[in-house]
Motif scaffolding. Structure first.
Motif, PDB file in Angstrom:
ATOM      1  N   GLU A  84       8.379  10.833   6.929  1.00  0.00           N
ATOM      2  CA  GLU A  84       8.423   9.256   6.899  1.00  0.00           C
ATOM      3  C   GLU A  84       7.284   8.858   7.755  1.00  0.00           C
ATOM      4  OE1 GLU A  84      11.049   5.676   8.754  1.00  0.00           O
ATOM      5  OE2 GLU A  84      11.891   7.532   8.724  1.00  0.00           O
ATOM      6  N   ARG A  85       6.163   8.442   6.784  1.00  0.00           N
ATOM      7  CA  ARG A  85       4.665   8.155   7.439  1.00  0.00           C
ATOM      8  C   ARG A  85       4.293   6.647   6.836  1.00  0.00           C
ATOM      9  NH1 ARG A  85       2.413  13.568   4.889  1.00  0.00           N
ATOM     10  NH2 ARG A  85       3.831  12.881   3.325  1.00  0.00           N
ATOM     11  N   SER A  86       3.468   6.091   7.620  1.00  0.00           N
ATOM     12  CA  SER A  86       3.074   4.825   7.152  1.00  0.00           C
ATOM     13  C   SER A  86       2.145   4.807   6.073  1.00  0.00           C
ATOM     14  CB  SER A  86       2.577   4.216   8.503  1.00  0.00           C
ATOM     15  OG  SER A  86       1.506   3.002   7.996  1.00  0.00           O
ATOM     16  N   LEU A  87       2.108   3.921   5.127  1.00  0.00           N
ATOM     17  CA  LEU A  87       1.314   3.880   3.987  1.00  0.00           C
ATOM     18  C   LEU A  87      -0.233   3.742   4.549  1.00  0.00           C
ATOM     19  CD1 LEU A  87       1.084   3.854   1.114  1.00  0.00           C
ATOM     20  CD2 LEU A  87       1.129   1.339   1.280  1.00  0.00           C
ATOM     21  N   ASP A  88      -0.510   3.467   5.872  1.00  0.00           N
ATOM     22  CA  ASP A  88      -2.043   3.748   6.408  1.00  0.00           C
ATOM     23  C   ASP A  88      -1.992   4.994   6.931  1.00  0.00           C
ATOM     24  OD1 ASP A  88      -2.354   1.098   5.675  1.00  0.00           O
ATOM     25  OD2 ASP A  88      -1.396   0.440   7.684  1.00  0.00           O
ATOM     26  N   ASP A  89      -1.092   6.197   6.712  1.00  0.00           N
ATOM     27  CA  ASP A  89      -1.362   7.482   7.249  1.00  0.00           C
ATOM     28  C   ASP A  89      -2.639   8.251   6.359  1.00  0.00           C
ATOM     29  OD1 ASP A  89      -0.754  10.484   7.500  1.00  0.00           O
ATOM     30  OD2 ASP A  89       0.478   9.696   8.841  1.00  0.00           O
ATOM     31  N   PRO A  90      -3.478   9.017   7.272  1.00  0.00           N
ATOM     32  CA  PRO A  90      -4.427   9.277   6.624  1.00  0.00           C
ATOM     33  C   PRO A  90      -4.026  10.415   5.612  1.00  0.00           C
ATOM     34  CG  PRO A  90      -4.957   9.487   8.997  1.00  0.00           C
ATOM     35  CD  PRO A  90      -3.612   8.863   8.748  1.00  0.00           C
ATOM     36  N   ASP A  91      -2.776  11.015   5.551  1.00  0.00           N
ATOM     37  CA  ASP A  91      -2.285  11.964   4.541  1.00  0.00           C
ATOM     38  C   ASP A  91      -2.044  11.340   3.240  1.00  0.00           C
ATOM     39  OD1 ASP A  91      -2.461  14.247   6.244  1.00  0.00           O
ATOM     40  OD2 ASP A  91      -0.480  14.068   6.962  1.00  0.00           O
ATOM     41  N   LEU A  92      -1.740   9.886   3.606  1.00  0.00           N
ATOM     42  CA  LEU A  92      -1.234   9.119   2.145  1.00  0.00           C
ATOM     43  C   LEU A  92      -2.464   8.359   1.464  1.00  0.00           C
ATOM     44  CD1 LEU A  92       2.019   7.847   3.116  1.00  0.00           C
ATOM     45  CD2 LEU A  92       1.527   9.893   2.082  1.00  0.00           C
ATOM     46  N   ALA A  93      -3.616   8.941   2.158  1.00  0.00           N
ATOM     47  CA  ALA A  93      -4.685   8.297   1.507  1.00  0.00           C
ATOM     48  C   ALA A  93      -5.010   8.204  -0.066  1.00  0.00           C
ATOM     49  CB  ALA A  93      -6.107   8.505   2.353  1.00  0.00           C
ATOM     50  N   PRO A  94      -4.871   9.341  -0.626  1.00  0.00           N
ATOM     51  CA  PRO A  94      -5.098   9.645  -2.115  1.00  0.00           C
ATOM     52  C   PRO A  94      -3.932   8.536  -2.731  1.00  0.00           C
ATOM     53  CG  PRO A  94      -4.900  11.563  -1.113  1.00  0.00           C
ATOM     54  CD  PRO A  94      -4.656  10.907  -0.144  1.00  0.00           C
TER      55      PRO A  94
ATOM     56  N   ALA B  17      -4.966   5.463  -5.148  1.00  0.00           N
ATOM     57  CA  ALA B  17      -4.400   5.390  -6.566  1.00  0.00           C
ATOM     58  C   ALA B  17      -3.694   4.207  -6.768  1.00  0.00           C
ATOM     59  CB  ALA B  17      -3.244   6.784  -6.792  1.00  0.00           C
ATOM     60  N   LEU B  18      -2.904   3.749  -5.758  1.00  0.00           N
ATOM     61  CA  LEU B  18      -2.129   2.256  -5.961  1.00  0.00           C
ATOM     62  C   LEU B  18      -3.215   1.171  -6.082  1.00  0.00           C
ATOM     63  CD1 LEU B  18       0.886   2.845  -3.545  1.00  0.00           C
ATOM     64  CD2 LEU B  18       1.150   2.898  -5.967  1.00  0.00           C
ATOM     65  N   ALA B  19      -4.124   1.327  -4.983  1.00  0.00           N
ATOM     66  CA  ALA B  19      -5.178   0.110  -5.183  1.00  0.00           C
ATOM     67  C   ALA B  19      -5.737   0.140  -6.460  1.00  0.00           C
ATOM     68  CB  ALA B  19      -5.994   0.437  -4.152  1.00  0.00           C
ATOM     69  N   ARG B  20      -6.162   1.389  -7.042  1.00  0.00           N
ATOM     70  CA  ARG B  20      -6.690   1.286  -8.323  1.00  0.00           C
ATOM     71  C   ARG B  20      -5.719   0.851  -9.719  1.00  0.00           C
ATOM     72  NH1 ARG B  20      -8.951   6.204  -6.585  1.00  0.00           N
ATOM     73  NH2 ARG B  20      -7.225   7.348  -7.902  1.00  0.00           N
TER      74      ARG B  20
END
Length: 268
Positions: free
Chosen positions: A87-97, A101-104
């Motif tokens: 359970e990580r924040s969307l800002d977590d570095p591990d979720l950067a990809p 992808a969502l931003a694109r």
């Protein structure tokens, strides 16, 4: 059991949690035991606390009861096991990809509105077209973060601009009710009560032509009356609580006039 009953506190034991979810899903002990591959007697002992449950059994019961990932972690913790899902924040570095992808994705939908929302309907990402539709709204309604249910149904939000408010309000409340049924989330229960209290139109939600196929959102804007069809997409087989609770909602033009107006706006 009422659909608006909230789940047990995190201090509850695993048996109490299982009884709650079984009652919420309207499953008998025998039915659930057969689905999980155990005897009804053993399940009864687990629910009353007379027997413990292995991590594997809890996982099988949670799967049979369609318990959301966040609540599965709570069930495991109550039984003394480590959570199964990160359970990580969307800002977590591990979720950067994932975040990139969502931003694109939302950017690629311009000039049509697109946004990413979390479990509670809070907007996590939005493209320029979606942001433009919110221009001029009361800042207090916009958050931060903006909540799609509050923004649409609050009298200081988009509600006065929605031509088919009775129908759209019914649609959003039904969606919220379904979320409450699935999650028993206290915050969602409170949000549902809040949205139900907003003043609604006096007319009943009569179907409009073609609404038997797709219900449009009909919105008055500076570019005229725009008609949208919404599409909601989620991640397949997520193993992270945050990703499991995210949804991409896109609004596609429902007629040529809307398509032309959005294209012209983007050109300006």
């Amino acid at each position: 059991m009422s659909d608006t009953d909230v789940r047990p506190a995190r201090t509850a034991g695993p048996g109490e949690m299982l009884r709650f979810w079984r009652g919420r899903r309207r499953r008998s002990q025998l039915d659930l035991a057969l689905a999980a591959g155990v005897s009804a007697r053993h399940l009864s002992f687990v629910e009353t606390g007379r027997s413990g449950a292995s991590r594997e059994l809890l996982g099988a019961l949670a799967e049979a009861l369609e318990i959301p990932l966040r609540e599965r972690n709570a069930l495991l913790l109550a039984a003394g096991y480590a959570p199964a899902y990160a359970e990580r924040s969307l800002d977590d570095p591990d979720l950067a990809p994932v975040r990139e992808a969502l931003a694109r994705l939302v950017a690629a939908h311009d000039p049509y509105p697109a946004l990413v929302v979390d479990r509670w309907g809070d907007v996590r990402l939005a493209n320029a077209a979606a942001s433009a539709l919110l221009a001029g709204l009361d800042p207090a309604v916009l958050g931060p973060p903006p909540n799609v249910h509050r923004v649409c149904l609050h009298p200081a939000g988009l509600a006065p601009r929605i031509r088919n408010l009775a129908q759209w309000r019914e649609h959003l409340l039904h969606r919220l009710e379904r979320q409450v049924r699935m999650t028993a989330d206290r915050r969602l229960v409170a949000l549902l009560a809040e949205c139900r209290d907003y003043p609604g139109p006096e007319e009943t939600a009569l179907p409009s032509p073609g609404s038997d196929v797709l219900l449009p959102l009909v919105l008055d804007t500076d570019d005229g009356t725009l008609r949208f069809h919404s599409v909601v997409s989620t991640f397949g087989a997520p193993h992270d609580v945050t990703l499991a609770e995210l949804a991409l909602e896109t609004f596609l033009p429902a007629d040529d006039a809307t398509r032309a107006a959005l294209t012209a706006r983007a050109g300006r």
